[in-house]
Design an enzyme around this catalytic site. Structure first.
Site, short mmCIF file in Angstrom:
data_model
loop_
_atom_site.label_atom_id
_atom_site.label_comp_id
_atom_site.label_asym_id
_atom_site.label_seq_id
_atom_site.Cartn_x
_atom_site.Cartn_y
_atom_site.Cartn_z
N SER A 196 0.84 -1.29 -0.23
CA SER A 196 0.00 0.07 0.00
C SER A 196 1.14 1.38 -0.07
CB SER A 196 -0.95 0.10 1.27
OG SER A 196 -1.49 1.28 1.49
N HIS A 223 -1.27 -1.32 -4.18
CA HIS A 223 -2.47 -1.01 -3.62
C HIS A 223 -2.44 0.55 -3.25
CE1 HIS A 223 -5.95 -2.04 -0.97
NE2 HIS A 223 -5.63 -1.06 -0.16
N ASP A 225 -4.83 3.59 -1.72
CA ASP A 225 -5.97 3.86 -0.88
C ASP A 225 -6.45 5.56 -1.21
OD1 ASP A 225 -5.96 1.38 0.80
OD2 ASP A 225 -3.77 2.02 1.50
N MET A 256 -9.14 8.10 0.15
CA MET A 256 -9.73 8.39 1.28
C MET A 256 -10.24 9.99 1.29
SD MET A 256 -7.59 7.00 4.50
CE MET A 256 -6.46 5.27 4.28
N HIS A 259 -8.33 1.06 -3.80
CA HIS A 259 -9.22 0.74 -2.64
C HIS A 259 -9.97 2.19 -2.50
CE1 HIS A 259 -9.46 -0.24 2.04
NE2 HIS A 259 -10.80 0.12 1.34
N MET A 266 -12.22 4.73 -0.32
CA MET A 266 -12.77 4.64 0.80
C MET A 266 -13.61 6.16 0.82
SD MET A 266 -9.82 3.00 3.11
CE MET A 266 -8.58 3.14 1.80
N MET A 272 -11.28 -6.16 5.55
CA MET A 272 -10.41 -5.29 6.34
C MET A 272 -10.05 -5.99 7.58
SD MET A 272 -10.02 -2.56 4.49
CE MET A 272 -9.25 -1.66 5.64
N ASP A 297 -6.31 -6.63 4.33
CA ASP A 297 -6.01 -5.24 4.30
C ASP A 297 -6.02 -4.78 5.73
OD1 ASP A 297 -4.91 -2.89 3.77
OD2 ASP A 297 -6.83 -2.27 2.43
C1 DX5 Z 1 -6.06 1.26 5.79
C2 DX5 Z 1 -5.84 1.14 4.26
C3 DX5 Z 1 -4.53 -0.05 4.28
C4 DX5 Z 1 -3.32 0.56 4.92
C5 DX5 Z 1 -2.62 -0.59 5.34
O1 DX5 Z 1 -7.43 2.07 5.59
O2 DX5 Z 1 -7.00 0.83 3.66
O3 DX5 Z 1 -4.47 -0.41 2.99
O4 DX5 Z 1 -2.73 1.56 3.95
O5 DX5 Z 1 -1.68 -0.15 6.10
P1 DX5 Z 1 -0.87 -1.25 7.00
O6 DX5 Z 1 -0.32 -2.21 6.35
O7 DX5 Z 1 0.09 -0.11 7.74
O8 DX5 Z 1 -1.89 -1.41 7.99
ZN ZN Z 2 -6.39 -0.42 1.66
#
Ligand code: DX5
Ligand code: ZN
Length: 231
Positions: A20, A45, A47, A49, A78, A80, A149, A187
């Site tokens: 990620s 990956h 993310d 947000m 991903h 969010m 998750m 994840d």
């Molecule tokens: C959290 C993300 C994850 C995050 C994982 O909301 O979706 O992808 O980056 O990070 P680690 O591996 O540090 O938990």
């Molecule tokens: Zn993620």
């Protein structure tokens, strides 16, 4: 599409490691992506947000487009964000390969899955730690990815929630029963010391942010993860 999916035995499914970039050095993002790919990553990956669905704000389609030329592997987006539909065509145009979303963030889950497919990407559905798997009852055959998750979404570097293992087992059972070629991704909080348990519970795709980007030697960390899940 469901009719094109093939039966896949779990033992024949390759394990994928998906770093990620949330934990990468964003000031050197292109270098970080190239380094982690050279270190053996199977997916990137990504993310997204929005400071609305989750209490944090990250990157959007422009950054996805910027890293696309540096990625020889699929980009695993991903989302969010809430709402989700408006932004899906933008990520498809920016080079996303897989687009996963949270069912709570969509008014019409089936429609969002179809929208992702119509834009040439592979749809994934994401389950928060307290979200039951019931959403799969009528969607699994249309998905390419189920993402479980193992932390509450919003931040990297959180601790793995142990009930995730039971949920992975339940999700794997559903996938086997349906006979669909759907990847099962985990994840959050994945490290070299718990990745094996996640694999034994049924995961085949492993997101790791802080464990990889927080390590000195990305290749060594990915190699250690692969050794753990090959056991
Ligand atoms: C959290 C993300 C994850 C995050 C994982 O909301 O979706 O992808 O980056 O990070 P680690 O591996 O540090 O938990
Ligand atoms: Zn993620």
């Amino acid at each position: 599409m469901a009719s094109e999916k093939q039966r896949t035995a779990p033992s024949s499914v390759a394990h994928w490691i998906a770093p990620s970039i949330l934990s990468a050095d964003f000031a050197r993002l292109g270098d970080e992506v190239r380094s982690v790919l050279a270190a053996g990553a199977d997916l990137i990956h990504f993310d997204v947000m929005d400071n609305h669905y989750v209490p944090n704000l990250t990157v959007g389609p422009l950054v996805c487009e910027a890293i696309r030329p540096h990625c020889k592997v699929p980009i695993d987006v991903h989302l969010m964000v809430k709402p989700v539909d408006r932004i899906i065509p933008d990520f498809a145009a920016a080079g996303a390969s897989i687009i996963s979303f949270h069912p709570e963030a969509s008014e019409h889950v089936d429609r969002t899955i179809a929208l992702i497919r119509e834009h040439g990407c592979q749809p994934g559905l994401v389950f928060n730690p307290a979200t039951p798997l019931d959403y799969l009852d009528y969607t699994l055959e249309y998905l390419d990815m189920v993402l479980i998750m193992s932390v509450n979404p919003g931040f990297g570097g959180q601790k793995f929630i142990p009930t995730t293992l039971r949920k992975l087992t339940d999700a794997r059972r559903r996938i086997e029963a349906a006979g669909c070629a759907v990847r099962l991704e985990v994840d959050g909080g994945i490290k070299t010391d718990n990745i094996r348990a996640a694999a034994q519970a049924g995961a085949d795709t492993f997101v790791a942010g802080s464990a990889i980007f927080g390590s000195r030697d990305y290749a060594r960390t990915i190699r250690e993860m692969r050794q753990q899940i090959a056991l």
